[in-house]
Design a protein around this motif. Structure first.
Motif, PDB file in Angstrom:
ATOM      1  N   HIS A 126      -7.471  -2.907   3.873  1.00 49.32           N
ATOM      2  CA  HIS A 126      -6.398  -2.867   4.468  1.00 49.32           C
ATOM      3  C   HIS A 126      -5.166  -2.596   3.248  1.00 49.32           C
ATOM      4  O   HIS A 126      -5.292  -3.258   2.187  1.00 49.32           O
ATOM      5  CB  HIS A 126      -6.006  -4.158   4.955  1.00 49.32           C
ATOM      6  N   GLU A 139       0.901  -1.618   6.545  1.00 45.28           N
ATOM      7  CA  GLU A 139      -0.680  -1.887   6.583  1.00 45.28           C
ATOM      8  C   GLU A 139      -1.400  -0.718   6.968  1.00 45.28           C
ATOM      9  O   GLU A 139      -1.127  -0.083   8.315  1.00 45.28           O
ATOM     10  CB  GLU A 139      -0.962  -3.105   7.309  1.00 45.28           C
ATOM     11  N   VAL A 141      -5.001   0.500   7.878  1.00 43.57           N
ATOM     12  CA  VAL A 141      -6.506   0.072   7.910  1.00 43.57           C
ATOM     13  C   VAL A 141      -7.425   1.475   7.640  1.00 43.57           C
ATOM     14  O   VAL A 141      -7.128   2.305   8.704  1.00 43.57           O
ATOM     15  CB  VAL A 141      -6.706  -0.675   9.329  1.00 43.57           C
ATOM     16  N   ARG A 206     -11.885  -8.273   1.651  1.00 44.46           N
ATOM     17  CA  ARG A 206     -11.998  -6.567   1.849  1.00 44.46           C
ATOM     18  C   ARG A 206     -12.041  -6.118   0.685  1.00 44.46           C
ATOM     19  O   ARG A 206     -10.875  -5.349   0.321  1.00 44.46           O
ATOM     20  CB  ARG A 206     -10.957  -6.283   2.777  1.00 44.46           C
TER      21      ARG A 206
END
Length: 254
Positions: A126, A139, A141, A206
Motif C-alpha cells: 500500500h 493509496e 494497492v 506489508r
C-alpha cells in the motif's frame, strides 16, 4: 574519438576470451589514463560498468557478449578503432534514490534504468504517491511501482506495461506493477524535473523493498526519486545502430 582505451569485461567465457584478444590487438592503458572505456558483456554488465565508473566521467562503448545487449553495439573486434572514431554519444541522466528505512537509516543510490518498489511478502503493498510535495494517490494497492528513465523504459518498465520513452524527451515513466486499486490507474508520464515521493503505508504488516537498478534496500518506509542533472554518463553507439533508433524501433516490435 580518442584511442586511449581501457577494457572491462563480464566474467563469462566469451567475454573473457574477447578481452584477451582485444588487449593483444589494441593495447590498453590503466583506467586513470584512459579516455574511453570499452565494455564487453550484456546490458547487466553495462549497468555495472556505469555504476562503477560514472564518477570518472569517461564515455563507455559497449560490445555485446551477453544474452541482452540493448545498450551494446555488435561485437566486431577487427574495426574497433574506426568504430570509436565514428561513435555517436548518448547522454544519460540517472535517477537519485533517497530511502528511509524502518530502522531509521538513510540510504542514497543511483539508477540509470529505474527505481522500483516491490512487496516483500504475499501481502500487497500500500503506497501513497506525492509529486513535488502534492499528494496524487492516497493509496495505491499493488505489487510495486517503478520510476524509469528513457534509457530504462524498454527494460523492467516495458515488462510492467509502461510506456517506451524516446531519448531526449525529458520525461520519466511512473508505472505500477500489478495494480489492484485504483483499478483504472495505469501510470503516468512525468516531467523529468519532478520529485517523486513514495510513502509505504503499514510497512510492518506489508513490508516493501526499494531497488535502484540492482541495489536493493529492504524494509523501507519512504523513497524520494529525482533525476540528477549533475551526474551524467555518455554511452557511445555506432551511427547506424544508435540507442535512439533502437528505442523508436522497439515500439513497433511484435
Amino acid at each position: 574519438m580518442s584511442q586511449r582505451i581501457h577494457f572491462v569485461a563480464s566474467k563469462t567465457e566469451d567475454a573473457q576470451a574477447a578481452l584477451a584478444t582485444l588487449r593483444t590487438q589494441y593495447g590498453e592503458v590503466p583506467i586513470d589514463e584512459a579516455e574511453v572505456i570499452v565494455a564487453l558483456g550484456g546490458d547487466g554488465f553495462m549497468l555495472q560498468t556505469l555504476h562503477r565508473h560514472h564518477a570518472r566521467g569517461l564515455p563507455v562503448y559497449g560490445m555485446k557478449l551477453g544474452s541482452v545487449g540493448f545498450l551494446m553495439n555488435q561485437y566486431q573486434p577487427d574495426v574497433l578503432r574506426d568504430r570509436l572514431a565514428r561513435a555517436v554519444p548518448t547522454t544519460l541522466h540517472p535517477l537519485c534514490m533517497d530511502v528511509q528505512t524502518e530502522s531509521g537509516s538513510a540510504v542514497t543510490a543511483t539508477a540509470f534504468n529505474e527505481v522500483s518498489l516491490l512487496r516483500q511478502t504475499k501481502q500487497a503493498a500500500h503506497v501513497r504517491v506525492y509529486l513535488n510535495g502534492a499528494m496524487k494517490l492516497d493509496e495505491l494497492v499493488c505489487d510495486g511501482i517503478l520510476v524509469s528513465t528513457p534509457a530504462g523504459s524498454t527494460a523492467y518498465n516495458l515488462s510492467a506495461h509502461g510506456p517506451i520513452l524516446p531519448l531526449g524527451s525529458n520525461v520519466l515513466a511512473m508505472t505500477p506493477i500489478s495494480p489492484f486499486r485504483p483499478r483504472r490507474w495505469r501510470g503516468a508520464i512525468l516531467p523529468a524535473a519532478t520529485e517523486v515521493k513514495l510513502e509505504v503505508l503499514d510497512p510492518y504488516k506489508r513490508p516493501v523493498s526499494a531497488t535502484a537498478d540492482s541495489y536493493e534496500v529492504r524494509d523501507i518506509v519512504e523513497v524520494t526519486v529525482r533525476e540528477s542533472r549533475e551526474q551524467t554518463m555518455n554511452l557511445l553507439f555506432d551511427p547506424e545502430h544508435n540507442l535512439e533508433d533502437r528505442i523508436l524501433n522497439e515500439q513497433f516490435e511484435n
